[in-house]
Enzyme design. Structure first.
Site, short mmCIF file in Angstrom:
data_model
loop_
_atom_site.label_atom_id
_atom_site.label_comp_id
_atom_site.label_asym_id
_atom_site.label_seq_id
_atom_site.Cartn_x
_atom_site.Cartn_y
_atom_site.Cartn_z
N ASP A 1 14.89 2.73 4.11
CA ASP A 1 14.11 2.16 3.18
C ASP A 1 14.66 1.52 2.14
O ASP A 1 14.57 0.55 1.55
CB ASP A 1 12.81 3.14 2.81
CG ASP A 1 12.04 3.27 3.99
OD1 ASP A 1 12.53 3.33 5.01
OD2 ASP A 1 10.74 3.70 3.73
N PRO B 1 0.79 -1.30 0.01
CA PRO B 1 -0.07 0.11 -0.07
C PRO B 1 0.77 1.16 -0.07
O PRO B 1 1.96 1.34 0.59
CB PRO B 1 -0.66 -0.16 1.26
CG PRO B 1 -0.23 -1.38 1.95
CD PRO B 1 0.67 -2.23 1.10
O1 PMV Z 1 6.70 5.75 6.23
P1 PMV Z 1 7.80 5.47 5.37
O2 PMV Z 1 7.94 3.97 4.69
O3 PMV Z 1 8.25 6.34 4.36
O4 PMV Z 1 8.97 5.74 6.54
C1 PMV Z 1 9.55 6.77 6.97
C2 PMV Z 1 10.65 6.51 7.91
C3 PMV Z 1 11.15 7.85 8.64
O5 PMV Z 1 12.21 7.54 9.57
C4 PMV Z 1 9.87 8.37 9.34
C5 PMV Z 1 11.77 8.90 7.65
C6 PMV Z 1 12.93 8.17 7.07
O6 PMV Z 1 13.15 8.62 5.89
O7 PMV Z 1 13.77 7.49 7.38
#
Ligand code: PMV
Length: 327
Positions: A163, A111
Protein backbone atom coordinates in the site's frame (compact mmCIF):
# COMPACT_ATOMS: atom_id res chain seq x y z
CA UNK A 1 2.94 25.57 6.18
CA UNK A 2 3.35 22.60 3.83
CA UNK A 3 0.71 20.46 2.20
CA UNK A 4 1.06 17.09 0.43
CA UNK A 5 -1.41 14.62 -0.97
CA UNK A 6 -1.11 10.92 -1.74
CA UNK A 7 -3.46 8.53 -3.54
CA UNK A 8 -5.39 5.50 -2.38
CA UNK A 9 -5.16 2.19 -4.26
CA UNK A 10 -6.95 -0.95 -5.29
CA UNK A 11 -5.55 -4.44 -5.42
CA UNK A 12 -6.15 -5.91 -8.87
CA UNK A 13 -4.66 -9.14 -7.51
CA UNK A 14 -2.90 -10.65 -4.53
CA UNK A 15 -3.93 -9.14 -1.16
CA UNK A 16 -3.32 -11.37 1.87
CA UNK A 17 -1.11 -13.74 -0.16
CA UNK A 18 1.36 -10.82 -0.47
CA UNK A 19 1.95 -11.13 3.29
CA UNK A 20 3.50 -14.58 2.54
CA UNK A 21 5.73 -13.25 -0.23
CA UNK A 22 3.43 -14.10 -3.12
CA UNK A 23 3.26 -11.34 -5.77
CA UNK A 24 0.53 -8.68 -5.86
CA UNK A 25 -0.48 -6.04 -8.41
CA UNK A 26 -1.96 -2.74 -7.26
CA UNK A 27 -3.09 0.47 -8.95
CA UNK A 28 -3.08 3.91 -7.36
CA UNK A 29 -6.42 5.65 -7.86
CA UNK A 30 -7.49 9.28 -8.00
CA UNK A 31 -8.91 9.39 -4.49
CA UNK A 32 -6.52 11.24 -2.25
CA UNK A 33 -5.64 12.08 1.31
CA UNK A 34 -4.34 15.58 1.77
CA UNK A 35 -2.27 16.49 4.81
CA UNK A 36 -1.32 20.01 5.82
CA UNK A 37 1.19 20.64 8.57
CA UNK A 38 2.23 23.74 10.42
CA UNK A 39 5.06 23.63 12.91
CA UNK A 40 4.26 24.47 16.56
CA UNK A 41 6.66 25.88 19.07
CA UNK A 42 5.40 23.82 22.05
CA UNK A 43 6.27 20.28 20.83
CA UNK A 44 2.60 19.26 20.83
CA UNK A 45 0.68 17.49 18.10
CA UNK A 46 -2.79 18.69 17.17
CA UNK A 47 -4.71 16.68 14.60
CA UNK A 48 -7.82 17.80 12.78
CA UNK A 49 -9.36 15.15 10.57
CA UNK A 50 -12.18 15.22 8.06
CA UNK A 51 -13.11 12.29 5.87
CA UNK A 52 -15.95 10.11 4.72
CA UNK A 53 -16.11 8.10 7.92
CA UNK A 54 -15.71 10.85 10.49
CA UNK A 55 -17.58 14.14 10.40
CA UNK A 56 -14.56 16.04 11.51
CA UNK A 57 -13.00 16.42 14.90
CA UNK A 58 -9.91 17.78 16.52
CA UNK A 59 -7.61 16.16 19.02
CA UNK A 60 -4.74 17.76 20.82
CA UNK A 61 -2.13 15.99 22.85
CA UNK A 62 1.31 16.62 24.19
CA UNK A 63 4.68 15.17 23.44
CA UNK A 64 4.52 12.76 26.42
CA UNK A 65 3.39 9.27 25.41
CA UNK A 66 0.80 9.01 28.20
CA UNK A 67 -0.94 12.30 27.36
CA UNK A 68 -4.46 11.34 26.35
CA UNK A 69 -6.40 13.09 23.61
CA UNK A 70 -9.17 15.28 24.98
CA UNK A 71 -11.98 14.67 22.54
CA UNK A 72 -15.66 13.92 22.50
CA UNK A 73 -15.84 10.94 20.09
CA UNK A 74 -15.34 7.23 20.70
CA UNK A 75 -11.81 6.20 21.50
CA UNK A 76 -11.66 3.62 18.72
CA UNK A 77 -12.47 6.25 16.09
CA UNK A 78 -9.88 8.61 17.50
CA UNK A 79 -7.36 5.80 17.58
CA UNK A 80 -8.11 4.78 14.01
CA UNK A 81 -7.86 8.31 12.70
CA UNK A 82 -4.87 9.54 14.64
CA UNK A 83 -2.48 6.71 15.35
CA UNK A 84 -1.19 6.69 11.77
CA UNK A 85 -0.56 10.43 11.98
CA UNK A 86 1.07 10.04 15.35
CA UNK A 87 3.38 7.35 14.08
CA UNK A 88 4.06 9.24 10.83
CA UNK A 89 5.12 12.29 12.84
CA UNK A 90 7.48 10.02 14.80
CA UNK A 91 9.08 9.18 11.44
CA UNK A 92 9.40 12.90 10.68
CA UNK A 93 11.07 13.41 14.06
CA UNK A 94 13.36 10.49 13.32
CA UNK A 95 14.45 12.05 9.99
CA UNK A 96 15.18 15.43 11.49
CA UNK A 97 16.18 14.44 15.03
CA UNK A 98 13.93 17.18 16.48
CA UNK A 99 11.08 16.76 19.00
CA UNK A 100 9.01 19.15 16.92
CA UNK A 101 5.28 19.69 17.28
CA UNK A 102 2.77 20.21 14.49
CA UNK A 103 -0.78 21.23 13.72
CA UNK A 104 -1.90 18.56 11.27
CA UNK A 105 -5.03 18.83 9.13
CA UNK A 106 -6.19 15.81 7.17
CA UNK A 107 -8.75 15.90 4.41
CA UNK A 108 -9.40 12.64 2.67
CA UNK A 109 -11.86 11.31 0.15
CA UNK A 110 -10.64 7.75 0.77
CA UNK A 111 -12.95 5.87 3.15
CA UNK A 112 -11.19 4.65 6.31
CA UNK A 113 -10.29 0.97 6.60
CA UNK A 114 -12.22 0.06 3.47
CA UNK A 115 -9.45 -1.53 1.38
CA UNK A 116 -8.53 1.61 -0.57
CA UNK A 117 -5.34 2.34 1.36
CA UNK A 118 -6.47 5.37 3.38
CA UNK A 119 -3.94 4.84 6.15
CA UNK A 120 -1.06 4.42 3.69
CA UNK A 121 -2.06 7.62 1.88
CA UNK A 122 -2.29 9.56 5.15
CA UNK A 123 1.10 8.21 6.29
CA UNK A 124 2.79 9.08 2.98
CA UNK A 125 1.30 12.58 2.79
CA UNK A 126 1.96 13.31 6.49
CA UNK A 127 5.61 12.23 6.37
CA UNK A 128 6.17 14.17 3.16
CA UNK A 129 4.53 17.36 4.44
CA UNK A 130 6.20 17.05 7.87
CA UNK A 131 9.73 16.53 6.57
CA UNK A 132 9.34 19.32 4.00
CA UNK A 133 8.17 21.66 6.78
CA UNK A 134 11.58 21.06 8.34
CA UNK A 135 13.44 21.57 5.09
CA UNK A 136 14.03 17.94 4.03
CA UNK A 137 12.70 16.47 0.81
CA UNK A 138 12.62 12.67 0.88
CA UNK A 139 13.18 10.55 -2.20
CA UNK A 140 10.16 8.45 -3.11
CA UNK A 141 11.84 5.20 -1.94
CA UNK A 142 12.67 6.56 1.50
CA UNK A 143 9.20 8.05 1.80
CA UNK A 144 7.67 4.65 0.96
CA UNK A 145 9.98 2.92 3.46
CA UNK A 146 9.14 5.32 6.28
CA UNK A 147 5.41 5.11 5.54
CA UNK A 148 5.75 1.32 5.60
CA UNK A 149 7.37 1.51 9.04
CA UNK A 150 4.45 3.67 10.18
CA UNK A 151 1.93 1.04 9.08
CA UNK A 152 4.07 -1.79 10.42
CA UNK A 153 4.16 -0.20 13.84
CA UNK A 154 0.47 0.73 14.04
CA UNK A 155 -0.63 -2.67 12.69
CA UNK A 156 1.79 -4.49 15.00
CA UNK A 157 3.78 -6.11 12.24
CA UNK A 158 0.76 -7.09 10.11
CA UNK A 159 1.63 -5.01 7.06
CA UNK A 160 3.21 -5.53 3.66
CA UNK A 161 5.02 -2.84 1.73
CA UNK A 162 2.38 -2.83 -0.99
CA UNK A 163 0.00 0.00 0.00
CA UNK A 164 2.62 2.49 1.08
CA UNK A 165 4.86 1.89 -1.95
CA UNK A 166 1.89 2.26 -4.31
CA UNK A 167 0.73 5.45 -2.62
CA UNK A 168 4.21 7.02 -2.65
CA UNK A 169 5.01 6.22 -6.29
CA UNK A 170 1.56 6.19 -7.94
CA UNK A 171 0.69 4.27 -11.11
CA UNK A 172 0.62 0.49 -11.07
CA UNK A 173 3.03 -1.46 -8.90
CA UNK A 174 4.11 -5.03 -8.41
CA UNK A 175 5.13 -6.22 -4.98
CA UNK A 176 6.74 -9.50 -4.04
CA UNK A 177 8.24 -9.65 -0.55
CA UNK A 178 10.61 -6.70 -0.17
CA UNK A 179 10.80 -6.23 -3.93
CA UNK A 180 8.49 -3.34 -4.87
CA UNK A 181 8.60 -1.90 -8.36
CA UNK A 182 6.51 0.22 -10.69
CA UNK A 183 4.99 -1.76 -13.52
CA UNK A 184 3.43 -0.61 -16.77
CA UNK A 185 0.12 1.09 -16.00
CA UNK A 186 -2.65 -1.06 -17.40
CA UNK A 187 -5.58 0.61 -19.11
CA UNK A 188 -8.25 -0.96 -16.90
CA UNK A 189 -11.80 0.39 -16.49
CA UNK A 190 -12.12 0.30 -12.70
CA UNK A 191 -15.42 0.62 -10.86
CA UNK A 192 -15.58 0.64 -7.07
CA UNK A 193 -18.43 -0.29 -4.78
CA UNK A 194 -18.27 0.76 -1.11
CA UNK A 195 -20.59 -0.77 1.50
CA UNK A 196 -20.04 2.03 4.01
CA UNK A 197 -18.23 -0.31 6.37
CA UNK A 198 -14.69 -1.25 7.25
CA UNK A 199 -12.65 -4.32 8.06
CA UNK A 200 -10.04 -4.73 10.76
CA UNK A 201 -6.87 -5.43 8.76
CA UNK A 202 -4.90 -6.80 11.74
CA UNK A 203 -7.68 -9.21 12.72
CA UNK A 204 -8.26 -10.38 9.14
CA UNK A 205 -4.54 -10.96 8.53
CA UNK A 206 -4.32 -12.92 11.81
CA UNK A 207 -7.34 -15.02 10.81
CA UNK A 208 -5.68 -16.00 7.54
CA UNK A 209 -2.44 -16.73 9.39
CA UNK A 210 -4.23 -19.13 11.78
CA UNK A 211 -5.94 -20.92 8.89
CA UNK A 212 -2.64 -21.24 7.08
CA UNK A 213 -1.00 -22.74 10.17
CA UNK A 214 -3.87 -25.13 10.82
CA UNK A 215 -4.60 -26.45 7.33
CA UNK A 216 -2.30 -27.35 4.47
CA UNK A 217 -5.13 -26.58 2.06
CA UNK A 218 -5.28 -23.00 3.38
CA UNK A 219 -1.53 -22.69 2.70
CA UNK A 220 -2.23 -24.15 -0.77
CA UNK A 221 -4.99 -21.57 -1.28
CA UNK A 222 -2.49 -18.78 -0.59
CA UNK A 223 -0.07 -20.30 -3.10
CA UNK A 224 -2.93 -20.62 -5.59
CA UNK A 225 -3.55 -16.86 -5.23
CA UNK A 226 0.11 -16.38 -6.19
CA UNK A 227 -0.52 -18.46 -9.35
CA UNK A 228 -3.61 -16.40 -10.16
CA UNK A 229 -1.55 -13.21 -9.81
CA UNK A 230 1.19 -14.48 -12.16
CA UNK A 231 -1.45 -15.38 -14.75
CA UNK A 232 -3.12 -12.02 -14.17
CA UNK A 233 0.14 -10.22 -14.87
CA UNK A 234 0.41 -11.96 -18.24
CA UNK A 235 -3.19 -11.10 -19.07
CA UNK A 236 -2.51 -7.45 -18.18
CA UNK A 237 0.55 -7.38 -20.44
CA UNK A 238 -1.55 -8.90 -23.26
CA UNK A 239 -4.32 -6.34 -22.61
CA UNK A 240 -6.70 -9.28 -22.34
CA UNK A 241 -9.34 -7.68 -20.13
CA UNK A 242 -11.65 -10.69 -20.28
CA UNK A 243 -8.98 -12.91 -18.83
CA UNK A 244 -8.02 -10.26 -16.27
CA UNK A 245 -11.69 -10.23 -15.20
CA UNK A 246 -11.93 -14.03 -15.01
CA UNK A 247 -8.81 -14.14 -12.87
CA UNK A 248 -10.16 -11.40 -10.58
CA UNK A 249 -13.25 -13.58 -10.08
CA UNK A 250 -11.01 -16.54 -9.25
CA UNK A 251 -9.00 -14.38 -6.85
CA UNK A 252 -12.20 -13.34 -5.07
CA UNK A 253 -13.26 -16.98 -4.71
CA UNK A 254 -9.95 -17.89 -3.08
CA UNK A 255 -10.13 -14.88 -0.72
CA UNK A 256 -13.65 -15.93 0.15
CA UNK A 257 -12.38 -19.45 0.95
CA UNK A 258 -9.90 -17.83 3.34
CA UNK A 259 -12.82 -16.21 5.15
CA UNK A 260 -12.12 -12.56 4.40
CA UNK A 261 -15.16 -11.70 2.29
CA UNK A 262 -18.51 -10.68 3.76
CA UNK A 263 -22.15 -10.76 2.76
CA UNK A 264 -22.12 -7.13 1.58
CA UNK A 265 -18.88 -7.57 -0.37
CA UNK A 266 -20.27 -10.72 -2.04
CA UNK A 267 -23.55 -8.91 -2.81
CA UNK A 268 -21.67 -6.08 -4.53
CA UNK A 269 -19.39 -8.53 -6.38
CA UNK A 270 -22.45 -10.36 -7.75
CA UNK A 271 -24.31 -7.13 -8.58
CA UNK A 272 -21.34 -6.02 -10.68
CA UNK A 273 -20.97 -9.40 -12.38
CA UNK A 274 -24.71 -9.66 -13.10
CA UNK A 275 -24.55 -6.21 -14.72
CA UNK A 276 -21.90 -7.50 -17.12
CA UNK A 277 -18.64 -6.56 -15.39
CA UNK A 278 -15.71 -8.57 -16.76
CA UNK A 279 -14.73 -9.47 -13.21
CA UNK A 280 -15.15 -8.34 -9.62
CA UNK A 281 -13.40 -8.97 -6.33
CA UNK A 282 -12.94 -7.48 -2.89
CA UNK A 283 -9.94 -5.18 -2.52
CA UNK A 284 -7.66 -4.95 0.51
CA UNK A 285 -8.11 -6.79 3.76
CA UNK A 286 -11.84 -7.50 3.27
CA UNK A 287 -14.40 -8.04 6.02
CA UNK A 288 -16.32 -5.03 4.66
CA UNK A 289 -15.41 -1.95 2.67
CA UNK A 290 -14.84 -1.96 -1.07
CA UNK A 291 -14.97 -4.16 -4.12
CA UNK A 292 -13.23 -3.49 -7.42
CA UNK A 293 -14.95 -4.41 -10.68
CA UNK A 294 -13.76 -4.21 -14.26
CA UNK A 295 -16.30 -2.67 -16.61
CA UNK A 296 -15.81 -0.44 -19.65
CA UNK A 297 -19.58 0.25 -19.79
CA UNK A 298 -21.64 2.28 -17.27
CA UNK A 299 -23.64 -0.84 -16.29
CA UNK A 300 -21.77 -2.09 -13.21
CA UNK A 301 -21.57 1.38 -11.66
CA UNK A 302 -25.30 1.91 -12.24
CA UNK A 303 -26.20 -1.52 -10.89
CA UNK A 304 -24.04 -1.00 -7.81
CA UNK A 305 -25.60 2.39 -7.12
CA UNK A 306 -29.00 0.66 -6.93
CA UNK A 307 -27.75 -2.31 -4.88
CA UNK A 308 -28.98 -2.36 -1.28
CA UNK A 309 -25.92 -2.43 0.92
CA UNK A 310 -23.79 -0.44 -1.54
CA UNK A 311 -23.42 3.06 -0.12
CA UNK A 312 -21.39 4.53 -2.94
CA UNK A 313 -20.34 3.44 -6.42
CA UNK A 314 -17.83 5.31 -8.53
CA UNK A 315 -15.42 4.96 -11.39
CA UNK A 316 -11.79 5.30 -10.36
CA UNK A 317 -9.14 6.73 -12.65
CA UNK A 318 -5.60 5.48 -12.28
CA UNK A 319 -3.46 8.01 -10.37
CA UNK A 320 -0.27 8.35 -12.39
CA UNK A 321 1.34 10.50 -9.70
CA UNK A 322 2.00 9.29 -6.17
CA UNK A 323 2.81 11.90 -3.57
CA UNK A 324 2.03 15.45 -4.73
CA UNK A 325 3.68 18.47 -3.15
CA UNK A 326 1.03 21.16 -3.08
CA UNK A 327 2.50 23.91 -0.95
O1 PMV B 1 -7.26 -3.15 3.54
P1 PMV B 1 -5.89 -2.61 3.35
O2 PMV B 1 -5.86 -1.47 2.39
O3 PMV B 1 -5.22 -2.29 4.67
O4 PMV B 1 -5.00 -3.75 2.66
C1 PMV B 1 -4.55 -4.87 3.39
C2 PMV B 1 -3.81 -5.80 2.46
C3 PMV B 1 -3.30 -7.07 3.13
O5 PMV B 1 -2.62 -7.81 2.12
C4 PMV B 1 -4.42 -7.92 3.67
C5 PMV B 1 -2.33 -6.77 4.26
C6 PMV B 1 -1.06 -6.11 3.78
O6 PMV B 1 -0.48 -5.34 4.58
O7 PMV B 1 -0.62 -6.36 2.65
Amino acid sequence: MTRSSAPGKVYLFGEHAVVYDEPAVLCAIERRAQVEVEQRSDGKLRVHAEDLSLDGFTVEYGAAADDRPDVDVSESLVTAATQYVDSAIEQVRDVTGDEVGFDVTIESDIPLGAGLGSSAAVAVAAIDAGTRALGTILESDELAERAYRTEYEVQEGQASRADTFCSATGGAVRVEGDDCRPTESPDVPIVIGFDGGAGDTGELVSGVRSLREEYDFAADTIEAIGDVVRNGEEALVDDDLEEVGDLMNFNHGLLSALGVSSRSLDTMVWAARDAGALGAKLTGAGGGGCIVALDPTPEAETALSFTPGCQEAFRAELAETGVERLE
